[in-house]
Enzyme design. Structure first.
Site, PDB file in Angstrom:
ATOM      1  N   GLY A 101       3.632   5.215   7.248  1.00  0.00           N
ATOM      2  CA  GLY A 101       4.050   5.953   6.057  1.00  0.00           C
ATOM      3  C   GLY A 101       4.553   7.304   6.527  1.00  0.00           C
ATOM      4  N   GLY A 102       5.828   7.537   6.324  1.00  0.00           N
ATOM      5  CA  GLY A 102       6.434   8.781   6.825  1.00  0.00           C
ATOM      6  C   GLY A 102       6.868   9.695   5.694  1.00  0.00           C
ATOM      7  N   GLY A 103       6.136   9.661   4.601  1.00  0.00           N
ATOM      8  CA  GLY A 103       6.473  10.502   3.449  1.00  0.00           C
ATOM      9  C   GLY A 103       5.905  11.903   3.602  1.00  0.00           C
TER      10      GLY A 103
ATOM     11  N   ILE B 121       2.740  13.187   3.227  1.00  0.00           N
ATOM     12  CA  ILE B 121       1.551  13.359   4.073  1.00  0.00           C
ATOM     13  C   ILE B 121       1.868  12.947   5.507  1.00  0.00           C
ATOM     14  CG2 ILE B 121      -0.878  12.737   4.434  1.00  0.00           C
ATOM     15  CD1 ILE B 121      -1.125  12.132   1.479  1.00  0.00           C
TER      16      ILE B 121
ATOM     17  N   ARG C  83       0.794   9.534  -7.027  1.00  0.00           N
ATOM     18  CA  ARG C  83       0.720   9.639  -8.491  1.00  0.00           C
ATOM     19  C   ARG C  83       1.848  10.477  -9.070  1.00  0.00           C
ATOM     20  NH1 ARG C  83      -4.892  11.908 -10.485  1.00  0.00           N
ATOM     21  NH2 ARG C  83      -5.226  12.826  -8.426  1.00  0.00           N
TER      22      ARG C  83
ATOM     23  N   ASN D  21      -3.875   5.739  -1.931  1.00  0.00           N
ATOM     24  CA  ASN D  21      -4.680   5.541  -3.147  1.00  0.00           C
ATOM     25  C   ASN D  21      -4.366   4.216  -3.831  1.00  0.00           C
ATOM     26  OD1 ASN D  21      -6.428   7.717  -3.553  1.00  0.00           O
ATOM     27  ND2 ASN D  21      -4.741   9.078  -4.133  1.00  0.00           N
TER      28      ASN D  21
ATOM     29  N   HIS E 183     -13.450   8.173  -4.561  1.00  0.00           N
ATOM     30  CA  HIS E 183     -12.411   9.204  -4.640  1.00  0.00           C
ATOM     31  C   HIS E 183     -11.730   9.082  -5.995  1.00  0.00           C
ATOM     32  CE1 HIS E 183      -9.421  12.049  -3.396  1.00  0.00           C
ATOM     33  NE2 HIS E 183      -8.441  11.180  -3.446  1.00  0.00           N
TER      34      HIS E 183
HETATM   35  O1  TXD Z   1      -7.142  12.322  -0.021  1.00  0.00           O
HETATM   36  C1  TXD Z   1      -6.499  11.331  -0.237  1.00  0.00           C
HETATM   37  N1  TXD Z   1      -6.941  10.147   0.150  1.00  0.00           N
HETATM   38  C2  TXD Z   1      -5.175  11.440  -0.913  1.00  0.00           C
HETATM   39  C3  TXD Z   1      -4.373  10.266  -1.038  1.00  0.00           C
HETATM   40  C4  TXD Z   1      -4.704  12.701  -1.369  1.00  0.00           C
HETATM   41  C5  TXD Z   1      -3.437  12.795  -1.865  1.00  0.00           C
HETATM   42  C6  TXD Z   1      -2.518  11.662  -1.960  1.00  0.00           C
HETATM   43  N2  TXD Z   1      -3.089  10.425  -1.568  1.00  0.00           N
HETATM   44  C7  TXD Z   1      -2.274   9.194  -1.526  1.00  0.00           C
HETATM   45  O2  TXD Z   1      -1.602   9.113  -0.281  1.00  0.00           O
HETATM   46  C8  TXD Z   1      -1.158   9.075  -2.540  1.00  0.00           C
HETATM   47  O3  TXD Z   1      -1.671   8.717  -3.790  1.00  0.00           O
HETATM   48  C9  TXD Z   1      -0.324   7.973  -1.907  1.00  0.00           C
HETATM   49  O4  TXD Z   1      -0.858   6.695  -2.212  1.00  0.00           O
HETATM   50  C10 TXD Z   1      -0.456   8.241  -0.403  1.00  0.00           C
HETATM   51  C11 TXD Z   1       0.749   8.846   0.244  1.00  0.00           C
HETATM   52  O5  TXD Z   1       1.092  10.052  -0.372  1.00  0.00           O
HETATM   53  P1  TXD Z   1       2.466  10.822   0.002  1.00  0.00           P
HETATM   54  O6  TXD Z   1       2.513  12.048  -0.807  1.00  0.00           O
HETATM   55  O7  TXD Z   1       2.637  10.902   1.474  1.00  0.00           O
HETATM   56  O8  TXD Z   1       3.527   9.760  -0.592  1.00  0.00           O
HETATM   57  P2  TXD Z   1       5.078   9.616  -0.238  1.00  0.00           P
HETATM   58  O9  TXD Z   1       5.671  10.913   0.152  1.00  0.00           O
HETATM   59  O10 TXD Z   1       5.704   8.838  -1.339  1.00  0.00           O
HETATM   60  O11 TXD Z   1       5.073   8.720   1.069  1.00  0.00           O
HETATM   61  C12 TXD Z   1       4.721   7.376   1.072  1.00  0.00           C
HETATM   62  C13 TXD Z   1       5.560   6.695   2.113  1.00  0.00           C
HETATM   63  C14 TXD Z   1       7.063   6.696   1.803  1.00  0.00           C
HETATM   64  O12 TXD Z   1       7.778   7.320   2.851  1.00  0.00           O
HETATM   65  C15 TXD Z   1       7.413   5.221   1.697  1.00  0.00           C
HETATM   66  O13 TXD Z   1       8.715   4.894   2.199  1.00  0.00           O
HETATM   67  C16 TXD Z   1       6.327   4.588   2.547  1.00  0.00           C
HETATM   68  O14 TXD Z   1       5.159   5.322   2.207  1.00  0.00           O
HETATM   69  N3  TXD Z   1       6.156   3.178   2.318  1.00  0.00           N
HETATM   70  C17 TXD Z   1       5.822   2.318   3.302  1.00  0.00           C
HETATM   71  N4  TXD Z   1       5.567   2.536   4.592  1.00  0.00           N
HETATM   72  C18 TXD Z   1       5.282   1.463   5.343  1.00  0.00           C
HETATM   73  N5  TXD Z   1       5.219   0.214   4.847  1.00  0.00           N
HETATM   74  C19 TXD Z   1       5.452  -0.035   3.552  1.00  0.00           C
HETATM   75  N6  TXD Z   1       5.384  -1.279   3.066  1.00  0.00           N
HETATM   76  C20 TXD Z   1       5.779   1.052   2.720  1.00  0.00           C
HETATM   77  N7  TXD Z   1       6.055   1.175   1.399  1.00  0.00           N
HETATM   78  C21 TXD Z   1       6.287   2.474   1.171  1.00  0.00           C
END
Ligand code: TXD
Length: 318
Positions: free
Chosen positions: A10-12, A14, A83, A121, A176
């Protein structure tokens, strides 16, 4: 000796901060995986080009291919949707379970010896699913939530009392979600109970309890507070810092005692469910789950939180 390897799935938001923090701390070589083409390569190129300025010697690369995570010592998963304002974490379960299943298969097939830290999440459900799909021992599959929830609680206490965050000790237990359990009785400033310090500040036990209750409620709602302010997406700096603390404790065998989402086997009256509890994290992963006495009120709050986790996990029909 080869450097440790850290794979980030996951390169978003976080994932990007994770890559930079791992590099700044030189935890190991970093591979950032995402399904979006070019994006992880672009982010990591950007981070790697700061190496001469920041002075780190680890490599930071991006990929769209699971084979590139081979040999990873630690895998941190943030893949999945975050979210939007008004959503609960649990609303993400449908879409994120599909993503987590494919991610867990990728880890199982390409990094079978890795320690896995889940951030996606709804956390407690996603960790459960990842452990089921990978079949890895539970000492190697854990979730990050408690380090962050506790950090938020600690920050609020430090700001309220005007003391350094370094001297505040406080922890949350449980799932959580909205039912998490910030532990009031054990919150301290270098061992001095926070409630006593609040009573000194405000001159009455009643007001001290009121202020503490407000901090507990803010902690439980802290993720939503950030979601609302950002308007698009959820917290990302603090979740990344929190997961890096866990990865560092494992990779450097620090044996830190951190609140971790761990599979319980009777501890705190919970059997077979992933819930946030204090654990010793070292080179064997979760080396020990630390159980301690809860009073009747705390146990009731914990039971309530565990019920919420059970309901959520049950809805996945694993
Ligand atoms: O403390 C905690 N556990 C958390 C969790 C605190 C805050 C946010 N938390 C959760 O982390 C949030 O609810 C999300 O479920 C995740 C990731 O949050 P982020 O802000 O990094 O989300 P993004 O920016 O949308 O990044 C998600 C990335 C995005 O680049 C997608 O292209 C990628 O996930 N993605 C995938 N990567 C690999 N494989 C698959 N199948 C895939 N689908 C989407």
């Amino acid at each position: 000796m080869a450097r440790p390897k850290i794979a980030l799935i996951g390169g978003g938001q976080i994932g990007g901060v994770l890559a930079q923090l791992c590099a700044l701390r030189e935890l190991g070589d970093v591979v950032l995986f995402d399904i979006v083409e070019n994006m992880p390569q672009g982010k990591t190129l950007d981070i790697a080009e700061a190496a001469p300025v920041d002075g780190f010697d680890v490599s930071v690369t991006g990929t769209n291919t699971y084979e590139d995570i081979a040999g990873a010592n630690v895998v941190i998963v943030t893949a999945g949707l975050p979210r939007k304002p008004g959503m609960s974490r649990d609303d993400l379960i449908g879409v994120n379970s599909k993503i987590m299943t494919s991610v867990a298969e990728g880890i199982r097939d390409n990094a079978p010896d890795a320690f896995v830290i889940i951030i996606s999440n709804p956390l407690d459900a996603m960790v459960t699913l990842c452990q089921k799909v990978t079949g890895f021992p539970s000492s190697r599959v854990m979730g990050q939530a408690g380090v962050l929830d506790s950090a938020r609680f600690q920050a609020f206490i430090a700001w309220e009392l005007g003391v350094s965050v370094k001297d505040v000790n406080a922890m949350t237990l449980g799932g959580h979600g909205d039912t998490m359990v910030p532990l009031v009785r054990y919150a301290s400033v270098n061992g001095i109970p926070v409630l006593e310090l609040l009573e000194q500040k405000y001159g009455s036990a009643e007001k001290a309890n009121e202020v503490m209750t407000a901090m507990v409620e803010r902690t439980k709602a802290a993720g939503g507070e950030v979601v609302k302010l950002l308007g698009n997406g959820s917290a990302f700096y603090s979740p990344a810092s929190s997961a890096v603390a866990m990865a560092e404790s494992i990779l450097r065998d620090q044996k830190r005692v951190l609140p971790v989402c761990a599979l319980l086997n009777g501890e705190f009256g919970v059997d077979g469910f992933y819930v946030g509890v204090p654990c010793v994290l070292g080179s064997d992963g979760i080396e020990k789950i630390i159980e301690f006495k809860l009073d009747a009120t705390e146990q009731a709050l914990m039971d309530n939180s565990v019920e919420a986790v059970k309901e959520l996990v049950g809805s996945m029909n694993l």
